[in-house]
Design a protein around this motif. Sequence first.
Motif, short mmCIF file in Angstrom:
data_model
loop_
_atom_site.label_atom_id
_atom_site.label_comp_id
_atom_site.label_asym_id
_atom_site.label_seq_id
_atom_site.Cartn_x
_atom_site.Cartn_y
_atom_site.Cartn_z
N MET A 40 -14.38 -16.98 4.91
CA MET A 40 -15.00 -15.92 5.69
C MET A 40 -14.09 -14.88 5.41
O MET A 40 -14.09 -13.89 5.25
CB MET A 40 -15.50 -16.40 6.81
N MET A 41 -12.52 -15.32 6.14
CA MET A 41 -11.49 -14.48 6.16
C MET A 41 -11.23 -13.92 4.94
O MET A 41 -10.77 -12.73 4.90
CB MET A 41 -10.23 -15.10 6.75
N PHE A 42 -11.18 -14.62 4.07
CA PHE A 42 -10.61 -14.11 2.40
C PHE A 42 -11.57 -12.86 2.13
O PHE A 42 -11.15 -11.73 1.64
CB PHE A 42 -10.71 -15.10 1.35
N LYS A 43 -12.96 -13.12 2.12
CA LYS A 43 -14.09 -12.16 1.81
C LYS A 43 -13.56 -10.83 2.64
O LYS A 43 -13.92 -9.71 1.99
CB LYS A 43 -15.24 -12.66 2.15
N ARG A 44 -13.32 -10.84 3.91
CA ARG A 44 -13.09 -9.59 4.71
C ARG A 44 -11.88 -9.01 4.21
O ARG A 44 -11.85 -7.83 4.20
CB ARG A 44 -12.80 -10.22 6.32
N LYS A 45 -10.70 -9.77 3.84
CA LYS A 45 -9.68 -9.26 3.33
C LYS A 45 -9.86 -8.56 2.00
O LYS A 45 -9.51 -7.49 1.72
CB LYS A 45 -8.35 -10.31 3.04
N LEU A 46 -10.66 -9.15 1.04
CA LEU A 46 -11.10 -8.60 -0.11
C LEU A 46 -11.64 -7.32 -0.05
O LEU A 46 -11.42 -6.23 -0.54
CB LEU A 46 -11.73 -9.76 -0.86
N ILE A 47 -12.59 -7.38 0.94
CA ILE A 47 -13.34 -5.95 1.23
C ILE A 47 -12.66 -4.94 1.62
O ILE A 47 -12.65 -3.72 1.06
CB ILE A 47 -14.58 -6.54 1.95
N VAL A 48 -11.50 -5.33 2.53
CA VAL A 48 -10.59 -4.31 3.15
C VAL A 48 -9.76 -3.74 1.85
O VAL A 48 -9.67 -2.41 1.78
CB VAL A 48 -9.91 -4.63 4.42
N VAL A 49 -9.06 -4.69 1.03
CA VAL A 49 -8.44 -4.21 0.01
C VAL A 49 -9.12 -3.38 -0.96
O VAL A 49 -8.60 -2.23 -1.33
CB VAL A 49 -7.73 -5.29 -0.65
N LEU A 50 -10.28 -3.69 -1.32
CA LEU A 50 -11.22 -2.95 -2.21
C LEU A 50 -11.75 -1.44 -1.76
O LEU A 50 -11.53 -0.36 -2.40
CB LEU A 50 -12.66 -3.50 -2.60
N ALA A 51 -11.93 -1.64 -0.27
CA ALA A 51 -12.31 0.00 0.23
C ALA A 51 -11.09 0.55 0.11
O ALA A 51 -10.96 2.05 -0.01
CB ALA A 51 -12.57 -0.51 1.52
N ILE A 52 -10.00 0.23 0.70
CA ILE A 52 -8.64 1.16 0.58
C ILE A 52 -8.21 1.49 -0.90
O ILE A 52 -8.05 2.77 -0.89
CB ILE A 52 -7.34 0.14 1.03
N THR A 53 -8.58 0.64 -1.72
CA THR A 53 -8.31 1.10 -3.27
C THR A 53 -9.29 2.12 -3.65
O THR A 53 -8.92 3.07 -4.36
CB THR A 53 -8.32 -0.27 -4.20
N LEU A 54 -10.33 1.81 -3.25
CA LEU A 54 -11.49 3.03 -3.38
C LEU A 54 -11.11 4.41 -3.07
O LEU A 54 -11.46 5.51 -3.84
CB LEU A 54 -13.09 2.46 -3.30
N VAL A 55 -10.92 4.21 -1.61
CA VAL A 55 -10.19 5.61 -1.04
C VAL A 55 -9.15 6.26 -1.61
O VAL A 55 -9.09 7.34 -1.96
CB VAL A 55 -9.99 5.34 0.47
N SER A 56 -8.31 5.19 -2.08
CA SER A 56 -6.95 5.87 -2.73
C SER A 56 -7.41 6.45 -4.10
O SER A 56 -6.84 7.46 -4.39
CB SER A 56 -6.03 4.74 -2.93
N ILE A 57 -8.17 5.78 -4.95
CA ILE A 57 -8.44 6.41 -6.07
C ILE A 57 -9.25 7.67 -5.96
O ILE A 57 -9.17 8.62 -6.69
CB ILE A 57 -9.32 5.44 -6.83
N SER A 58 -10.12 7.61 -5.00
CA SER A 58 -11.21 9.15 -4.70
C SER A 58 -10.10 10.03 -4.51
O SER A 58 -10.27 11.15 -4.93
CB SER A 58 -11.88 8.65 -3.69
N ALA A 59 -9.07 9.91 -3.43
CA ALA A 59 -8.06 11.00 -3.09
C ALA A 59 -7.39 11.41 -4.28
O ALA A 59 -7.17 12.71 -4.34
CB ALA A 59 -7.33 10.30 -2.06
#
Length: 113
Positions: A1-20
């Motif tokens: 459960m904790m791994f999925k949450r961290k993965l989602i956070v990393v993916l969200a940060i990556t997506l925001v960074s690429i968009s910026a």
Amino acid sequence: MMFKRKLIVVLAITLVSISALYLANSDILKAPNPYKTEVFKVKNGFGYQINYNSKLLIKQDYIPAIESNQTFCTIEDANRVAHLVSTKLFNKENPKITLENLNQLNIALNCNN
């Protein structure tokens, strides 16, 4: 459960960074060039003018940087030089055109050739 949450956070940060990064390098956020170019017919060829906020700033009947009063042979030649001047003005550079600029743009200096 904790791994999925961290993965989602990393993916969200990556997506925001690429968009910026994409937006920073796209034309979406860049200010439009207020310098507008217009090519016009003169007696033996073409000239150009640069307008700034609808006011005439530069009117060029002849090819700059050469000694004779030679008009541009084609609309395309006049347009390429006008665009270069407009870009230089927009970038707060000296808008002077040199022979090197004319050569780089492949501007015909003699309409008989």
